[in-house]
Enzyme design. Structure first.
Site, PDB file in Angstrom:
ATOM      1  N   ASP A   1       0.517  -1.167  -0.351  1.00  0.00           N
ATOM      2  CA  ASP A   1      -0.030  -0.682   0.444  1.00  0.00           C
ATOM      3  C   ASP A   1       1.536   0.884  -0.356  1.00  0.00           C
ATOM      4  O   ASP A   1       2.586   1.018   0.044  1.00  0.00           O
ATOM      5  CB  ASP A   1      -1.098   0.086   1.248  1.00  0.00           C
ATOM      6  CG  ASP A   1      -1.800   0.835   1.139  1.00  0.00           C
ATOM      7  OD1 ASP A   1      -1.539   1.718   0.428  1.00  0.00           O
ATOM      8  OD2 ASP A   1      -3.246   0.830   1.781  1.00  0.00           O
ATOM      9  N   TRP A   2       0.491   2.609  -0.369  1.00  0.00           N
ATOM     10  CA  TRP A   2       1.155   3.566  -0.323  1.00  0.00           C
ATOM     11  C   TRP A   2       2.034   3.691   0.690  1.00  0.00           C
ATOM     12  O   TRP A   2       1.184   4.527   1.270  1.00  0.00           O
ATOM     13  CB  TRP A   2       0.459   4.422  -1.088  1.00  0.00           C
ATOM     14  CG  TRP A   2       0.153   4.546  -2.460  1.00  0.00           C
ATOM     15  CD1 TRP A   2       0.458   5.960  -3.457  1.00  0.00           C
ATOM     16  CD2 TRP A   2       0.597   3.207  -3.888  1.00  0.00           C
ATOM     17  NE1 TRP A   2       1.391   4.824  -4.892  1.00  0.00           N
ATOM     18  CE2 TRP A   2       0.816   4.374  -5.378  1.00  0.00           C
ATOM     19  CE3 TRP A   2      -0.130   2.474  -3.202  1.00  0.00           C
ATOM     20  CZ2 TRP A   2       0.931   3.347  -5.866  1.00  0.00           C
ATOM     21  CZ3 TRP A   2       0.197   1.269  -4.766  1.00  0.00           C
ATOM     22  CH2 TRP A   2       0.401   1.687  -5.961  1.00  0.00           C
TER      23      TRP A   2
END
Length: 827
Positions: A229-230
């Protein structure tokens, strides 16, 4: 490996650089080898591709795209074929915008109604979630690009999401939180999968070898790329070793140096590194042709029509007293509610789409045969009081045959980065609904919300149509149902409790501490309510229709069921046939019944059709924590077929020999789980279920200390930072608009600074910041005292103190930049 010829020509630096983003949404290419960049884009309900300045929270503008109904709405359709068509359209739009991987679908289990991103997820049930997610992946990837199911795994709250540890037993993990992902992976072969921010049983999901290696790759056979995930990477080298491929968004060359150092020290084998590089190369080469060949532009009108069809299919008719709906032509209608003019059609955050157009109920009333007598907003959207709006609405209601009353949750109540504080609609909406019913009892409520709400107010309505979050064409879909153009066929994909306190996880959700303890175990959603015999407002799988259906002729075997479904009403419609498996006599505890299959069948009036729903041995199995395998308990099983989990129409019985595995809980006191009395499980019983002592929930000062915990640090500087963030967060809450940047930072650990600043900082900088949080800066007080003693004055002393604090951080920043520049010359 698939690309050994290419990998053998790469330098160590090139290999390591390939495993991270170069831009917010793009990977690093190697032009000399013909390896292109892969462009990612948010996309659970539509493409959010930013052509200019990019961010991961949906703050900056993105290219126009179709905003399809959110996952909750599509799940309410119980129609994988429709989901696949919607996803194929999203995939086509993504490819036309140069996107190679669409970040979706989201299939986290809805453990609690308050999760801020429930609108992005399908269901509380892993069977429904997995089937719908697999359909999405097939649809997206039918266009040649990649899908990225998320967030793997046990990601159930937004609060502290980057540093929360989901603590749960292996059986619950496997049966509830991983089962949907397993179905998705094995039935659709996604090219990528996204790991979640959180830890799972003490280890970050992205570096959890049990999740990524043992289960995802070895058991399920996943051979694609795992993407963080970012900002979700904690230790990139540990992630690569565990099976994670690409670190996003653009952590800079500090992460490349970390990988290179890990390989040189032996902490990361070059064989593991090469496996990950092979996955990254395969992804880049496999999606490039589709992006290059994509049609530009996409057919916006056709996709809007599809979005409207999907929105109508996802509408759930919750109440229809006296068959108020559908409305006949010529009915004099008062349209009331702020949402009628300004719809709440999608959630806030990274999934927010820049829609090609947005329909409203008010704007579309002219295309119906209804007689609109007027529109009034009726209430302030942010919850404020407006006697004038309320009075005008009541006056309008008194002059209509039927009131279409538009109620719903607001944008700040459904947003990435924040969990909901309660299950209630705003009081001003509830008060208006009661007052409107007092002047005109013919009230049909159109409800916009991405998850369950308390429903006492439904007594003030004769009809309630749950529109969920219908996307840009949601208004048209709702009107199609209201006017009878579409017969409602949606069914609830999650249970609606009577009140929040009835949910077994409610006492500790969301967890504000380091650990989120899943003490309820298997008993999530209807699995709890039916096992405990607790009443609900609206059961899982429920939904009304304008027609009626009859079930007959059940044939049951361990391989599945067959039955006849007949439309016994006067209009064409679709029925969702649901198959639940139960074992009334059991040794190993399990929920009362569990969904194991479903089928949606469309029938003309008077038409009947034979419907089959297959089963496998896995449909009867539980995960045995003693043997570490899926096992089947021998004996009689009931195959219950119905229109909801509470409306069982037919029951068949089958006998299975079983696998003969021992009871994994023999001699273990797990009484609350045997009786489903799990609303307040004590430490001893939860520890017994876990099979280990409970983890320490005490927050510590380190790289993973969140900004929301800085008040517990020992730094004057970071006390000020914490006070400023808290003030901004509270101001946003009062304004009624979420500040996603503030929410993200509030729940962000310090180490994310090294992952989210585009290479400006590395872990050396983070370590300098951690030293300051631990109180290193107070050493500057000695310099102040010395300055005063030597007569240099307070000004000089304060300057020396500031330098004492700032110098280590500045030196770390400088060292990072120098090292990055040296490495950049090698790439």
């Amino acid at each position: 490996m698939r690309h050994e010829d290419l990998i053998s020509t790469m330098t160590l630096a090139e290999k390591c650089a390939l495993l991270q983003g170069a831009t917010t949404f793009g990977t690093r290419p190697i032009e000399r080898l013909g390896i292109p960049s892969v462009e990612f884009s948010d996309g659970p309900s539509g493409v959010r591709h930013q052509a200019g300045a990019a961010d991961h929270l949906g703050l900056n503008a993105s290219e126009p795209a179709t905003c399809f109904p959110t996952a909750v709405t599509i799940a309410n359709s119980w129609d994988p074929r429709l989901a696949e068509r919607v996803a194929a359209a999203m995939g086509a739009e993504a490819a036309s915008q140069g996107v190679g991987v669409l970040l979706g679908p989201g299939l986290c289990i809805k453990r609690n109604p308050l999760c801020g991103r429930n609108f992005e997820y399908f269901s509380e049930d892993p069977c429904l979630s997995g089937k719908m997610a697999a359909a999405y992946v097939r649809g997206i990837q039918s266009t040649g690009i990649g899908a990225c199911p998320k967030h793997y795994a046990a990601n159930s709250q937004e609060t502290r999401r980057q540093a929360s540890d989901s603590v749960l037993d292996e059986r619950t993990l496997r049966e509830i939180y991983l089962a949907g992902f397993e179905t998705c992976v094995t039935e659709s072969a996604p090219r990528t999968i996204m790991t979640s921010y959180n830890l799972v049983n003490g280890t970050y999901a992205n570096e959890n070898s049990h999740l990524l290696g043992d289960i995802l790759r070895d058991e399920w056979g996943f051979d694609g790329a795992v993407v963080t995930d970012w900002g979700g990477s904690n230790d990139h080298a540990a992630g690569v070793a565990a099976g994670s491929t690409i670190e996003m968004p653009a952590p800079g060359l500090g992460s490349v140096r970390e990988l290179m150092d890990a390989v040189r020290s032996g902490a990361l084998s070059e064989a593991d590194l090469d496996e990950r590089v092979d996955e990254a190369v395969e992804l880049a080469l496999s999606v490039a042709p589709a992006v290059e060949a994509a049609r530009r532009p996409f057919d916006a009108d056709a996709h809007h029509a599809l979005a409207r069809e999907a929105a109508a299919a996802g509408c759930v008719l919750l109440k229809n007293e006296g068959e108020l709906l559908p409305l006949a032509a010529g009915t004099r209608v008062a349209l009331i509610g702020d949402f009628a003019k300004t719809p709440h059609y999608q959630g806030a955050g990274s999934s927010a789409v820049n829609s090609t157009r947005v329909d409203s109920l008010l704007g579309l009333m002219g295309e119906t045969d209804l007689d609109l007598v007027g529109y009034e907003p009726g209430f302030e959207r942010d919850g404020g009081e407006s006697p004038a709006r309320r009075g005008a609405a009541l006056d309008l209601a008194a002059h209509a045959d039927v009131v279409l009353l538009c109620l719903g949750l607001t944008e700040i109540q459904e947003s990435e980065g924040a969990d909901r504080p309660d299950m209630r609609l705003n009081d001003n909406q509830l008060e208006l609904a009661h007052a409107v019913a007092g002047v005109n009892p013919n009230v049909a409520v159109l409800l916009s919300a991405g998850s369950a709400v308390e429903s006492d107010w439904m007594d003030d309505a004769r009809a309630v149509l749950y529109c969920a979050l219908g996307g840009q064409a949601g208004a048209g879909g709702a009107l199609d149902v209201v006017t009878g153009r579409t017969c409602p066929s949606g069914r609830l994909s999650e249970t609606w409790p009577l009140r929040l306190s009835d949910v077994p996880s409610s006492a500790s959700f969301p967890s504000e501490g380091r650990c989120a303890e899943y003490r309820e175990g298997l008993y999530v959603g209807y699995r709890y309510f039916q096992s405990a015999g607790a009443p609900v407002a609206l059961p899982f799988g429920f939904g009304l229709s304008y027609t009626t259906f009859a079930y007959s002729g059940l044939e049951a075997s361990p391989d599945g069921v067959a039955l006849t479904v007949a439309n016994t009403g006067n209009v064409a419609g679709a029925e969702v046939v649901q198959l639940y498996v139960a074992k009334p006599e059991r040794e190993v505890f399990r929920p009362e019944q569990e969904l194991r299959g479903f089928a949606k069948v469309e029938l003309a009036p008077g038409e009947s059709r034979r419907v089959t729903i297959p089963l496998t041995e896995r449909s009867f199995a539980y995960f045995n924590v003693a043997t570490g395998r899926w096992e089947v308990e021998g004996g009689a099983y009931e195959l219950r077929v119905g229109a909801s989990c509470e409306d069982i129409r037919l029951v068949g019985v089958v006998e299975l020999a079983g696998t003969g595995a021992p009871n994994p809980y023999a001699g273990v006191d797990v009484t609350p789980y045997e009786t489903a009395d799990v609303t307040s499980v004590d430490d001893a019983h939860f520890s017994a279920l876990l099979g280990r002592p409970l983890p320490d929930d005490t927050p510590g000062i380190g790289r993973n200390m969140c900004f929301c915990d800085l008040g517990h640090g020992r730094s004057l500087v970071f006390w000020v930072v914490w006070l400023a963030l808290r003030a901004m967060k509270r101001a946003a809450e009062r304004s009624g608009r979420p500040n996603l940047n503030v929410l993200f930072v509030w729940n962000m650990p310090l180490r994310a600074i090294a992952k989210m600043t585009g290479g400006m900082a590395d872990m050396g900088v983070v370590d300098a910041l951690v030293r300051e949080v631990r109180g290193f800066g107070w050493g500057g007080a000695v310099l102040l005292a010395l300055s005063l003693a030597l007569g240099w004055g307070a000004g000089v002393g304060a300057l020396l103190w500031a330098l004492w604090v700032v110098a280590p951080i500045a030196l770390a920043l400088l060292a990072n930049l120098v090292r990055n520049r040296a490495l950049a010359r090698k790439l």
